[in-house]
Design a protein around this motif. Structure first.
Motif, PDB file in Angstrom:
ATOM      1  N   GLY A 117       0.777  -1.225   0.000  1.00 58.80           N
ATOM      2  CA  GLY A 117       0.000   0.000   0.000  1.00 58.80           C
ATOM      3  C   GLY A 117       0.809   1.275   0.000  1.00 58.80           C
ATOM      4  N   ALA A 118       2.085   1.208  -0.336  1.00 55.72           N
ATOM      5  CA  ALA A 118       2.920   2.411  -0.323  1.00 55.72           C
ATOM      6  C   ALA A 118       2.734   3.259  -1.579  1.00 55.72           C
ATOM      7  CB  ALA A 118       4.390   2.022  -0.179  1.00 55.72           C
ATOM      8  N   LYS A 119       2.072   2.705  -2.603  1.00 53.24           N
ATOM      9  CA  LYS A 119       1.834   3.466  -3.830  1.00 53.24           C
ATOM     10  C   LYS A 119       0.527   3.011  -4.454  1.00 53.24           C
ATOM     11  CE  LYS A 119       4.243   2.208  -7.482  1.00 53.24           C
ATOM     12  NZ  LYS A 119       5.311   1.772  -8.414  1.00 53.24           N
ATOM     13  N   ALA A 120      -0.068   3.885  -5.246  1.00 55.93           N
ATOM     14  CA  ALA A 120      -1.309   3.553  -5.939  1.00 55.93           C
ATOM     15  C   ALA A 120      -1.007   2.666  -7.142  1.00 55.93           C
ATOM     16  CB  ALA A 120      -2.011   4.827  -6.387  1.00 55.93           C
ATOM     17  N   VAL A 121      -1.880   1.704  -7.394  1.00 52.01           N
ATOM     18  CA  VAL A 121      -1.698   0.776  -8.505  1.00 52.01           C
ATOM     19  C   VAL A 121      -2.554   1.228  -9.683  1.00 52.01           C
ATOM     20  CG1 VAL A 121      -1.990  -1.612  -9.267  1.00 52.01           C
ATOM     21  CG2 VAL A 121      -1.179  -1.133  -6.946  1.00 52.01           C
ATOM     22  N   PRO A 122      -1.959   1.435 -10.852  1.00 43.40           N
ATOM     23  CA  PRO A 122      -2.732   1.893 -12.004  1.00 43.40           C
ATOM     24  C   PRO A 122      -3.512   0.761 -12.667  1.00 43.40           C
ATOM     25  CG  PRO A 122      -0.444   1.600 -12.639  1.00 43.40           C
ATOM     26  CD  PRO A 122      -0.516   1.335 -11.151  1.00 43.40           C
ATOM     27  N   GLN A 123      -4.612   1.078 -13.274  1.00 39.95           N
ATOM     28  CA  GLN A 123      -5.395   0.186 -14.116  1.00 39.95           C
ATOM     29  C   GLN A 123      -5.654  -1.188 -13.474  1.00 39.95           C
ATOM     30  OE1 GLN A 123      -3.279   0.133 -17.888  1.00 39.95           O
ATOM     31  NE2 GLN A 123      -4.222   2.056 -18.492  1.00 39.95           N
ATOM     32  N   PRO A 124      -6.362  -1.217 -12.348  1.00 44.78           N
ATOM     33  CA  PRO A 124      -6.571  -2.499 -11.654  1.00 44.78           C
ATOM     34  C   PRO A 124      -7.479  -3.453 -12.421  1.00 44.78           C
ATOM     35  CG  PRO A 124      -7.839  -0.748 -10.603  1.00 44.78           C
ATOM     36  CD  PRO A 124      -6.942  -0.082 -11.600  1.00 44.78           C
ATOM     37  N   VAL A 125      -7.124  -4.741 -12.394  1.00 44.10           N
ATOM     38  CA  VAL A 125      -7.918  -5.794 -13.042  1.00 44.10           C
ATOM     39  C   VAL A 125      -8.295  -6.899 -12.069  1.00 44.10           C
ATOM     40  CG1 VAL A 125      -7.053  -5.375 -15.370  1.00 44.10           C
ATOM     41  CG2 VAL A 125      -5.795  -6.923 -13.840  1.00 44.10           C
ATOM     42  N   GLY A 126      -8.014  -6.709 -10.803  1.00 39.45           N
ATOM     43  CA  GLY A 126      -8.315  -7.683  -9.768  1.00 39.45           C
ATOM     44  C   GLY A 126      -7.622  -7.261  -8.494  1.00 39.45           C
ATOM     45  N   MET A 127      -7.803  -8.061  -7.448  1.00 39.34           N
ATOM     46  CA  MET A 127      -7.191  -7.719  -6.172  1.00 39.34           C
ATOM     47  C   MET A 127      -6.575  -8.946  -5.518  1.00 39.34           C
ATOM     48  SD  MET A 127      -9.758  -4.954  -4.392  1.00 39.34           S
ATOM     49  CE  MET A 127      -8.411  -4.316  -3.386  1.00 39.34           C
TER      50      MET A 127
END
Length: 546
Positions: free
Chosen positions: A421-431
């Motif tokens: 969680g230290a950075k935002a993840v671009p273009q998420p397709v799942g978790m």
């Protein structure tokens, strides 16, 4: 005569010898692999109106999900959506039937899961299950969606991938069969298609300096689980005497400095289905090459007072267990899989057989050797291989647990910074949500002459995290029509969390959606409008972000 020649052809095909027979098949999407990700990808492709062929090296579908890993590594189950959740829902429906409880009454089961109830009545999901029940669900997906599966087909890794203008045009198997398509999905645990297509990848652990991480690289002295030698145990055949030589299963090579990278892999094992019901047991046989000396380290662990033998004999329905590695010396065959990702098919089979022999010998040792405490031998007498599982493979799992092999270096590399969680993840397709989880990679001798393990970590994210579309696709200059939902673009430490079966199902479905949209737009997978993909994934009830 025709029957005999057919059997000969099957025999040679099984052992990866081309018969010279050639056939060509075509589909919009070609999926290579028989894993859980392969099947969810195929179902999604069909839902989006695409022709699809699953070309599977495996006879049995579902990979580890149907290969013994029934005590699901769920993490936070709220982020498991789409076809993955449908899979666990169908298992729930199966275990609602009285006929599913052949060897045990439902009310006697206990409902223990990994951080969650096994039977979640509120959400109508079942997270803990028998291997054959999972395989049946995958076969139901195949039947209901009229999926075409070509089984026991192995990629010609040397010359079978034909590239044209930066795209895969076709792939050829060792049988001679050729498959052409518009988009390809590598849904194997090994990443064989990805590698043969010339896509960049990594094997082993990166140095912490590569991505600015803390939990990658060598981790001597990191003890976050209980899979290390808690007491001082001599590494030598004659305790304290280096001249006597090392005990079996210890590497003579010292570890590198902490944080440095290497080519070592976290250990593999088989997730065994054991039964406590005498009517459904196959006794633990003595392997033909059994040597009790190779388990001397375990005897010394017992002598030091260790008492955790049965901590990972996790209960699954019908008086069975999903039996996993636990402790300093257990079912993980530490240090014996380093060759596996790049090995020939023949060499992989040898490595798999070595792991099988090691684990079967361990079972026999635990059950019979007088060095094992009597209470352990007595408890082991209540177990045997489950007679109704893996019935065409001597009741032994048909899938070894390939915890990590190749990992793509793709359009976006997930690292521990994304997972924690230290950075935002671009273009998420799942978790994902599981801990950064790596098993031991090596067993070595300390400067004091004692034995110790290295590589095991377990760092928990504060909350579930998104997985980027960029992890599924190669760099555009390398290949424009390939998606990789298992050997994703990630560091070793990030992959330790991503590498869970529910996540592979999620990413398989998302990969197929992206493949279908790319075909519709006649564009490279790297050029896909993410918003279009996002819309489809949300309609399919994928969970993309917190």
């Amino acid at each position: 005569m025709k029957l005999v020649s057919g059997l000969i052809a099957i025999f040679f095909s099984t052992f990866f010898v081309s018969t010279g027979f050639s056939q060509t098949y075509q589909a919009d999407i070609i999926i290579y692999g028989g894993t859980s990700a392969a099947i969810t990808a195929a179902v999604q492709a069909k839902k989006m109106g695409k022709s699809v062929l699953v070309v599977s090296p495996d006879k049995h579908l579902g990979g580890l999900s149907a290969g013994g890993l029934g005590f699901t590594d769920t993490g936070n189950k709220a982020v498991i959506g789409g076809l993955a959740r449908e899979f666990y829902h169908r298992l729930y429906l199966h275990y609602q039937q009285d006929s599913a409880w052949k060897w045990q009454k439902r009310e006697e089961y206990g409902n223990k899961g990994q951080g969650t109830p096994a039977i979640d009545g509120e959400n109508r999901t079942m997270w803990i299950f028998e291997p054959h029940a999972a395989e049946r669900v995958f076969e139901d997906f195949v039947k209901e969606n009229q999926l075409e599966i070509h089984r026991n087909e192995w990629l010609n890794r040397e010359s079978g991938v034909k590239m044209e203008n930066g795209k895969i045009a076709s792939i050829q198997m060792v049988s001679g069969k050729t498959y052409s398509g518009k988009v390809f999905i590598d849904a194997t645990y090994e990443g064989d298609l990805m590698a043969a297509a010339g896509v960049s990848y990594h094997v082993g652990r990166e140095a912490n300096s590569v991505y600015g991480e803390s939990w990658n690289g060598v981790q001597v002295g990191t003890y976050q689980h209980r899979h290390y030698f808690m007491d001082s145990v001599s590494a030598y055949k004659i305790p304290g005497d280096p001249a006597s030589g090392l005990l079996p299963e210890i590497s003579p090579n010292p570890p590198s400095k902490n944080g440095e990278g290497d080519k070592l892999l976290q250990a593999y094992n088989f997730r065994m289905a054991l039964s406590r019901n005498p009517a459904n047991q196959v006794p633990f046989a003595k392997p033909s090459n059994y040597d009790p000396a190779r388990y001397e380290l375990l005897a010394r662990v017992y002598a030091a007072g260790w008492t955790e033998t049965f901590d990972k004999y996790d209960p699954i329905p019908n008086l069975k267990t999903d039996t996993n590695n636990h402790g300093p010396f257990s079912t993980d065959y530490i240090g014996k899989n380093y060759e596996y990702p790049e090995a020939t098919y023949a060499r992989r089979r040898e490595i798999i057989k070595q792991h099988e022999d090691y684990q079967k010998g361990l079972l026999y040792f635990l059950s019979n050797d007088p060095q094992v405490p009597e209470d352990v031998r007595k408890e082991m007498s209540h177990y045997g291989l489950a007679k109704d599982e893996f019935t065409d493979n001597g009741n032994w799992p048909h899938q070894i647990y390939v915890r990590e092999a190749r990992r793509m270096i793709g359009a976006y590399v997930m690292t521990e910074h994304d997972v924690l969680g230290a950075k935002a993840v671009p273009q998420p397709v799942g978790m994902g949500s599981y801990s950064l989880d790596s098993h031991n990679t090596q067993r070595f001798v300390t400067p004091g002459g004692f034995v110790q393990n290295e590589g095991d970590i377990g760092v928990h994210p504060k909350q579930p995290y998104s997985i980027s579309y960029g992890t599924l696709i190669p760099k555009k200059e390398e290949c424009t029509n390939l998606l990789v939902p298992i050997c994703v673009s990630s560091s070793h430490t990030a992959f330790g969390s991503i590498r869970m079966e529910p996540v592979f199902m999620i990413l398989g479905q998302s990969a197929a959606a992206a493949a279908s949209l790319s075909i519709d737009g006649k564009i490279a997978v790297q050029e896909l409008d993410y918003q279009k993909l996002r819309k489809v994934l949300l309609e399919e009830k994928q969970v993309l972000e917190n």
